[in-house]
Design an enzyme around this catalytic site. Sequence first.
Site, PDB file in Angstrom:
ATOM      1  N   HIS A 163       0.834  -1.207   0.000  1.00 27.51           N
ATOM      2  CA  HIS A 163       0.000   0.000   0.000  1.00 27.51           C
ATOM      3  C   HIS A 163       0.865   1.252   0.000  1.00 27.51           C
ATOM      4  O   HIS A 163       0.402   2.328  -0.339  1.00 27.51           O
ATOM      5  CB  HIS A 163      -0.958   0.018   1.206  1.00 27.51           C
ATOM      6  CG  HIS A 163      -0.267   0.204   2.510  1.00 27.51           C
ATOM      7  ND1 HIS A 163       0.499  -0.784   3.084  1.00 27.51           N
ATOM      8  CD2 HIS A 163      -0.182   1.270   3.340  1.00 27.51           C
ATOM      9  CE1 HIS A 163       1.004  -0.325   4.216  1.00 27.51           C
ATOM     10  NE2 HIS A 163       0.608   0.911   4.390  1.00 27.51           N
ATOM     11  N   ASP A 191       3.963   6.248  11.488  1.00 19.48           N
ATOM     12  CA  ASP A 191       3.904   7.135  10.316  1.00 19.48           C
ATOM     13  C   ASP A 191       5.207   7.170   9.521  1.00 19.48           C
ATOM     14  O   ASP A 191       5.740   8.256   9.244  1.00 19.48           O
ATOM     15  CB  ASP A 191       3.511   8.569  10.739  1.00 19.48           C
ATOM     16  CG  ASP A 191       2.076   8.647  11.209  1.00 19.48           C
ATOM     17  OD1 ASP A 191       1.215   7.987  10.586  1.00 19.48           O
ATOM     18  OD2 ASP A 191       1.807   9.327  12.223  1.00 19.48           O
ATOM     19  N   LYS A 210       9.952  -8.538   5.354  1.00 20.70           N
ATOM     20  CA  LYS A 210      10.944  -9.150   6.248  1.00 20.70           C
ATOM     21  C   LYS A 210      11.715 -10.193   5.459  1.00 20.70           C
ATOM     22  O   LYS A 210      11.210 -10.771   4.498  1.00 20.70           O
ATOM     23  CB  LYS A 210      10.242  -9.818   7.444  1.00 20.70           C
ATOM     24  CG  LYS A 210      11.112  -9.929   8.666  1.00 20.70           C
ATOM     25  CD  LYS A 210      11.196  -8.606   9.415  1.00 20.70           C
ATOM     26  CE  LYS A 210      12.070  -8.699  10.654  1.00 20.70           C
ATOM     27  NZ  LYS A 210      11.954  -7.504  11.486  1.00 20.70           N
TER      28      LYS A 210
END
Length: 473
Positions: free
Chosen positions: A66, A100, A107
């Site tokens: 995203h 933020d 990972k």
Amino acid sequence: MKNYSPPTFLESVDANFTRAAKVSGLPKGLLSQIQTCNSVYQMNFPVKIGNSYQVISAFRVQHSHHRAPTKGGIRYSIHVNQEEVMALAALMTYKCAIVDVPFGGAKGGVKITPWKYTEEQLEKITRRYTTELVRKNFIGPGVDVPAPDYGTGSREMAWILDTYQTFKGGEIDAAGCVTGKPVTQNGIRGRTEATGRGVYYGLKHLLSYEKDMAEIGLTAGMAGKTMVVQGLGNVGYYTAKICQDEGDAKIIAVSEFEGAIHDPNGIDIDKLFKHRKKTGSILNFPGAKNLKKREAALELKCDILVPAALENQITMVNAKKISAKIIAEAANGPVSTDADAYLREKGVIIVPDMYLNAGGVTVSYFEWLKNLSHMRFGRMEKRFNQNTYSMFADSLEKMTGKRITNKERSMLTKGADEIDLVRSGLEETMVTAYEQIREIYKRKKSVTDLRTAAFLSALNKVASDYMNMGIFP
Ligand code: NAD
């Protein structure tokens, strides 16, 4: 506990997600998209060790796109498996959202026992792993940016950068392909200590709420609070050291791989670190008692228990014996979801991993920005500020007719260096993120713990990104 097997790390992360999802009010499809791992790359590659070849298994998981790039550490451990890396990558998505920093979660893991290899062999493995990532476009300053995790540090990050640059000669932002690098190789001051320092800032702020502390029978403030630390690696050492040096916490026990020690009068962390370096063990530290088992430290009576080693250290096997008032999750996933429910019921405050250990990725973000700007923080404004403050000091002297001492003057007129700005940015981040989590925790009746509140803080931010893309209107 005969037939008990704790939930896996991924099962715990999923269960915690589901608990928060239920009270989030977000649409089901959107929640599924947020929860799912977008890309899993499992690889096997040969490396010549001595006279023979070993086939090494490794992973890189990009949990969410995203935001780009994705970001997350690389773990070297023989226990690495796909599920574990997926759980860690998912936590990275939520962690980045909470503090933020504009990354998706990722990972990596290499299934080796690092201390069984020489430095030269580790370099070979690291360079080969990086080559695999380059091949599949799983690394790059705008693609996916690794960092250190359990079993890796700045040395490995330097090898990763050098290998990347070998393939991508002339790429102007190449240094931003990995963070946690040595300062001399495009790293940033304060990154090594960042996760531990972030734990300190987070705990300090949590402990400053008098009313919240009174609810669990503690006074406000860190000074004098008893603390037990599991794991004296990067995160555990810096957490203990900074809480002791700057917060006046009393470290009464430390647990490591080889055993545990206890001293109710307090353990000097720097002396213990030197002792371990010299003798190879934390045991037999002057003034402290060796405990029979390393797990025994976790069960000692203390104000704050800091698990800073690995996941699933507190499960229903030992949860009933825990007598800490606060569990500060410096490691990822140290408390299994069933133990978490049991301890919450008992009134223990559990400060969740995806908030508390976010200092590492926060300073990694600063390092990445430094790499993209090709300039050290503070370079432009330090002297300007110093000169301005100096003029103020001169005016103050003239107006009051009193002389400012040299010591006062140097304190008053100091322009910020990179390390000052990094620490200031980190503290600001940890305080702001906790305020957001606490606000949800206090305001929303259906939220009864900090982990669910932290999840909601993350879910709302990730969901709003998806909505802004127009994917889930
Ligand atoms: P590290 O390898 O530097 O240190 C971990 C230490 O824990 C080692 O000294 C090891 O011997 C010890 N240990 C392992 N098992 C133990 C046990 N059962 N009992 C006591 N000690 C034990 O690793 P690290 O970077 O400090 O990472 C620790 C945890 O923090 C991991 O969960 C990691 O994912 C998390 N974390 C690390 C960072 C980072 O910046 N390094 C950032 C966020 C989260």
